[in-house]
Motif scaffolding. Structure first.
Motif, PDB file in Angstrom:
ATOM      1  N   TRP A  71     -23.280  33.484   7.348  1.00 57.64           N
ATOM      2  CA  TRP A  71     -22.637  32.438   7.599  1.00 57.64           C
ATOM      3  C   TRP A  71     -23.211  31.436   8.473  1.00 57.64           C
ATOM      4  CZ3 TRP A  71     -16.621  32.029   7.143  1.00 57.64           C
ATOM      5  CH2 TRP A  71     -16.258  32.657   5.948  1.00 57.64           C
ATOM      6  N   ASN A  72     -24.476  31.524   8.977  1.00 61.62           N
ATOM      7  CA  ASN A  72     -25.056  30.632   9.913  1.00 61.62           C
ATOM      8  C   ASN A  72     -24.910  29.102   9.726  1.00 61.62           C
ATOM      9  OD1 ASN A  72     -28.139  29.171  10.522  1.00 61.62           O
ATOM     10  ND2 ASN A  72     -26.885  30.024  12.249  1.00 61.62           N
ATOM     11  N   ALA A  73     -24.728  28.737   8.381  1.00 61.65           N
ATOM     12  CA  ALA A  73     -24.697  27.312   7.929  1.00 61.65           C
ATOM     13  C   ALA A  73     -23.204  26.685   8.301  1.00 61.65           C
ATOM     14  CB  ALA A  73     -24.981  27.120   6.564  1.00 61.65           C
ATOM     15  N   PHE A  74     -22.385  27.987   8.269  1.00 66.08           N
ATOM     16  CA  PHE A  74     -21.004  27.575   8.606  1.00 66.08           C
ATOM     17  C   PHE A  74     -20.597  26.982  10.032  1.00 66.08           C
ATOM     18  CE2 PHE A  74     -16.511  28.655  10.310  1.00 66.08           C
ATOM     19  CZ  PHE A  74     -15.864  28.045   9.399  1.00 66.08           C
ATOM     20  N   VAL A  75     -21.753  27.433  11.104  1.00 62.68           N
ATOM     21  CA  VAL A  75     -21.444  26.837  12.456  1.00 62.68           C
ATOM     22  C   VAL A  75     -21.586  25.416  12.337  1.00 62.68           C
ATOM     23  CG1 VAL A  75     -22.774  26.933  14.885  1.00 62.68           C
ATOM     24  CG2 VAL A  75     -22.516  29.143  13.235  1.00 62.68           C
ATOM     25  N   PHE A  76     -22.260  24.757  11.399  1.00 60.68           N
ATOM     26  CA  PHE A  76     -22.208  23.347  11.235  1.00 60.68           C
ATOM     27  C   PHE A  76     -20.920  22.769  11.234  1.00 60.68           C
ATOM     28  CE2 PHE A  76     -22.090  19.729   8.372  1.00 60.68           C
ATOM     29  CZ  PHE A  76     -22.971  18.748   9.072  1.00 60.68           C
ATOM     30  N   THR A  77     -19.945  23.460  10.329  1.00 62.06           N
ATOM     31  CA  THR A  77     -18.522  23.309  10.283  1.00 62.06           C
ATOM     32  C   THR A  77     -17.612  23.134  11.493  1.00 62.06           C
ATOM     33  OG1 THR A  77     -18.679  24.128   7.803  1.00 62.06           O
ATOM     34  CG2 THR A  77     -16.243  23.801   8.821  1.00 62.06           C
ATOM     35  N   LEU A  81     -14.466  19.094  13.262  1.00 64.85           N
ATOM     36  CA  LEU A  81     -12.928  18.607  13.895  1.00 64.85           C
ATOM     37  C   LEU A  81     -13.173  17.701  15.531  1.00 64.85           C
ATOM     38  CD1 LEU A  81     -10.021  18.593  13.589  1.00 64.85           C
ATOM     39  CD2 LEU A  81      -9.851  20.676  14.423  1.00 64.85           C
ATOM     40  N   PRO A  82     -13.917  18.511  16.179  1.00 60.87           N
ATOM     41  CA  PRO A  82     -14.297  17.523  17.474  1.00 60.87           C
ATOM     42  C   PRO A  82     -14.827  16.265  17.025  1.00 60.87           C
ATOM     43  CG  PRO A  82     -14.939  20.048  17.766  1.00 60.87           C
ATOM     44  CD  PRO A  82     -14.700  19.749  16.324  1.00 60.87           C
ATOM     45  N   ALA A  83     -15.713  15.970  16.384  1.00 58.65           N
ATOM     46  CA  ALA A  83     -16.263  14.952  16.161  1.00 58.65           C
ATOM     47  C   ALA A  83     -15.086  13.816  15.113  1.00 58.65           C
ATOM     48  CB  ALA A  83     -17.382  14.818  14.929  1.00 58.65           C
ATOM     49  N   GLY A  84     -14.142  14.695  14.560  1.00 57.89           N
ATOM     50  CA  GLY A  84     -13.087  13.778  13.845  1.00 57.89           C
ATOM     51  C   GLY A  84     -12.285  13.299  15.112  1.00 57.89           C
ATOM     52  N   ASN A 241     -22.487  15.530  12.836  1.00 57.05           N
ATOM     53  CA  ASN A 241     -21.118  14.938  12.650  1.00 57.05           C
ATOM     54  C   ASN A 241     -20.582  13.965  13.551  1.00 57.05           C
ATOM     55  OD1 ASN A 241     -20.215  16.853  10.363  1.00 57.05           O
ATOM     56  ND2 ASN A 241     -20.707  18.556  12.118  1.00 57.05           N
ATOM     57  N   LEU A 242     -21.267  13.919  14.731  1.00 58.68           N
ATOM     58  CA  LEU A 242     -20.965  12.843  15.522  1.00 58.68           C
ATOM     59  C   LEU A 242     -21.589  11.432  14.971  1.00 58.68           C
ATOM     60  CD1 LEU A 242     -19.605  11.709  18.229  1.00 58.68           C
ATOM     61  CD2 LEU A 242     -21.629  12.279  19.352  1.00 58.68           C
ATOM     62  N   ASN A 243     -23.001  11.551  14.520  1.00 59.03           N
ATOM     63  CA  ASN A 243     -23.534  10.772  13.815  1.00 59.03           C
ATOM     64  C   ASN A 243     -22.659   9.997  12.760  1.00 59.03           C
ATOM     65  OD1 ASN A 243     -26.333   9.276  13.641  1.00 59.03           O
ATOM     66  ND2 ASN A 243     -25.812   9.921  11.374  1.00 59.03           N
ATOM     67  N   ASN A 244     -21.873  10.930  11.788  1.00 58.52           N
ATOM     68  CA  ASN A 244     -21.310  10.666  10.720  1.00 58.52           C
ATOM     69  C   ASN A 244     -20.053   9.583  11.166  1.00 58.52           C
ATOM     70  OD1 ASN A 244     -22.999  11.971   9.035  1.00 58.52           O
ATOM     71  ND2 ASN A 244     -21.674  13.714   8.785  1.00 58.52           N
ATOM     72  N   PHE A 245     -19.194  10.258  12.183  1.00 60.97           N
ATOM     73  CA  PHE A 245     -18.107   9.710  12.451  1.00 60.97           C
ATOM     74  C   PHE A 245     -18.215   8.225  13.351  1.00 60.97           C
ATOM     75  CE2 PHE A 245     -16.217  13.673  11.369  1.00 60.97           C
ATOM     76  CZ  PHE A 245     -14.916  13.188  10.500  1.00 60.97           C
ATOM     77  N   THR A 275     -11.592  19.781   6.097  1.00 58.91           N
ATOM     78  CA  THR A 275     -12.827  20.586   5.703  1.00 58.91           C
ATOM     79  C   THR A 275     -12.945  21.998   6.002  1.00 58.91           C
ATOM     80  OG1 THR A 275     -13.664  18.107   5.903  1.00 58.91           O
ATOM     81  CG2 THR A 275     -15.355  19.872   6.027  1.00 58.91           C
ATOM     82  N   ILE A 276     -12.460  22.220   7.034  1.00 61.04           N
ATOM     83  CA  ILE A 276     -12.533  23.674   7.684  1.00 61.04           C
ATOM     84  C   ILE A 276     -12.191  24.616   6.775  1.00 61.04           C
ATOM     85  CG2 ILE A 276     -12.284  25.181   9.655  1.00 61.04           C
ATOM     86  CD1 ILE A 276     -11.820  22.530  11.546  1.00 61.04           C
ATOM     87  N   PRO A 277     -10.841  24.798   6.281  1.00 56.68           N
ATOM     88  CA  PRO A 277     -10.380  25.702   5.546  1.00 56.68           C
ATOM     89  C   PRO A 277     -11.083  25.610   4.189  1.00 56.68           C
ATOM     90  CG  PRO A 277      -8.582  24.162   5.753  1.00 56.68           C
ATOM     91  CD  PRO A 277      -9.797  23.796   6.658  1.00 56.68           C
TER      92      PRO A 277
END
Length: 485
Positions: A71-77, A81-84, A241-245, A275-277
């Motif tokens: 689940w290393n890639a899940f860390v991205f997720t 929420l903080p970025a949102g 994610n900060l870049n996205n938002f 996105t998280i769940p």
């Protein structure tokens, strides 16, 4: 594919294309094409933001990553929420008051025309690569299911997406994304339930196997910057994610589509929260696929790529009717994100490039330019998708591309946003050094071959390093020039 599954698949995919296309039946102004007239309900915009996050890159890429590793890639997720929340309180009101639909007009106000063109160019590069990754992953299930040629599926699907996105504009894209996002949630949950029911000893057996093989691990916690550790993935996720938002046109453009500031803020919050769940479900599917094939040895063909495992499970293990629904979920998830990229890129081509050439263009001419630009970006995306045939893991390839193609633009935005005294002379040196760092990081592999230089940083950290260089170089120059004055 069974006839029933084919009918279900066609109903959902063709139906969503027609659903989006119907928004273009009446003549549209350029404002309706780029902002949806500013009348799209906030909850619909929120679902569309969620759908952009959960494209086929997520649906297949996350499952592939969890199946092959952990689940290393899940860390991205975890950083979404903080970025949102930052977007909800700061970026949404900022862009709604900016006075321009282009997210990069702010760079021109602060640093000059070159900065706007710089940011816009890197954005277009990113969206073309993003569209290519998604179109490739759309074609994978049909190749597994029916043996259809991937280049043909990529081309036909890409043209279908172009058809409704360039016809209906942003309103078409947002409403279609909302529908596709709902389909994606339903399809993912159903697949997880069927997968667990297929375990001989029930869900507990799948969990136990995954624990024994460390499939739920979030990655190594050591301090290496070369491997994809927990910290590397977390830092990459925070900046991306900060870049996205904060500066991604496909997000900022949707902030302006909601009818009020309150509705726009709700869209940023719910889009990130949903996105998280859903991503948890996708990673569970990938982990439990490992458990499923662990107790069914020999069920997978030898040499199958990890990106193909989930589609293979769908076609061979899912009940009739649900196969069509799940493949439609993957298609719908991907189509929504590609449509967003195509539409937002068309907006940038009009506002940041064409308007410079013909500032007095009529509104009808602007709509034509928007549609032609959307078609061009979509076709380039099809070309990039064909290049993805050469990679082993589409998710890893996309993350590397998105990091390099960021151009460190986030650093420019933070410098402009947080340092009111920053000007052109402060940002240019940082941009030059930041671009040089991107080139150096991208060439690590070649440098290792040519000069026996060891890798010094993970390529996903390109966005982090270039952003920090541009911001801190500019910040230091602002401080030094202030002291001199």
């Amino acid at each position: 594919m069974n006839l029933i599954d084919l009918i279900v698949f066609l109903i959902f995919t063709v139906g969503t294309i027609l659903f989006g296309y119907m928004f273009g039946r009446k003549k549209q102004s350029s404002d309706e094409f780029t902002r949806g007239g500013g009348k799209v309900p906030g909850w619909v915009v929120g679902l569309s933001i969620f759908a952009s996050f959960c494209s086929s890159i997520s649906f297949l890429g996350y499952c592939s990553s969890a199946f092959m590793g952990n689940w290393n890639a899940f860390v991205f997720t975890l950083s979404i929420l903080p970025a949102g929340l930052l977007a909800m309180w700061y970026f949404v009101p900022f862009y709604r008051s900016l006075g321009s639909i282009s997210a990069y007009s702010y760079f021109e106000q602060r640093f000059g025309r070159w900065a706007r063109l710089y940011a816009s160019t890197f954005y277009l590069f990113t969206q073309v690569c993003r569209s290519g990754a998604i179109l490739f992953l759309l074609a994978v299930p049909m190749n597994v299911l029916m043996g259809w040629n991937i280049p043909i599926v990529v081309t036909v699907t890409g043209l279908g997406i172009i058809l409704y996105s360039q016809k209906g504009g942003l309103k078409s894209v947002i409403w279609t994304e909302a529908l596709q996002g709902a389909i994606l949630i339903g399809g993912a949950v159903i697949c997880l339930v069927v997968l667990l029911m297929g375990m001989p000893e029930g869900p507990s057996q799948a969990i136990e196997i995954c624990r024994e093989h460390n499939k739920f691990s979030l990655g190594s916690f050591d301090g290496s910057l070369v491997e994809s550790t927990f910290w590397v993935c977390l830092i990459y996720g925070m900046f991306t994610n900060l870049n996205n938002f904060a500066i991604d046109q496909s997000y900022t453009q949707r902030y302006c589509a909601a009818p009020s500031l309150r509705e726009a803020r709700k869209s940023a919050f719910w889009g990130s929260l949903l996105t998280i769940p859903v991503n948890i479900v996708l990673f569970l599917i990938g982990s439990f696929l490992f458990a499923f094939y662990y107790v069914h040895p020999g069920a997978l063909p030898d040499g199958i790529k990890s990106d193909f495992v989930f589609p293979y499970f769908i076609i061979n293990e899912m009940p009739v009717g649900l196969i069509g629904l799940l493949i439609a979920s993957i298609f719908c998830a991907g189509m929504s994100t590609v449509a967003t990229s195509v539409t937002s890129s068309g907006t940038i081509v009009l506002t940041d490039f064409y308007s410079r050439i013909d500032p007095d263009a009529s509104d009808d001419r602007k709509v034509v330019v928007l549609r032609l630009a959307s078609v061009a970006v979509g076709i380039l995306g099809i070309g990039v998708a064909l290049c993805f045939l050469l990679v082993d893991n589409a998710l890893d390839a996309w993350w590397a591309l998105s990091s390099v193609c960021s151009g460190g633009v986030l650093g420019m935005f933070l410098l402009a946003y947080l340092c009111p005294k920053a000007g052109k002379s402060h940002v240019v040196p940082g941009v030059i050094i930041g671009v040089a760092s991107l080139i150096l990081i991208a060439m690590q592999t070649k440098l290792t071959e040519w000069m026996d230089i060891p890798r010094f940083v993970h390529i996903n950290l390109s966005i982090v390093i270039s952003t920090l260089i541009i911001f801190f170089v500019g910040f230091i120059l602002v401080s030094v020039s202030g002291k001199r004055r």
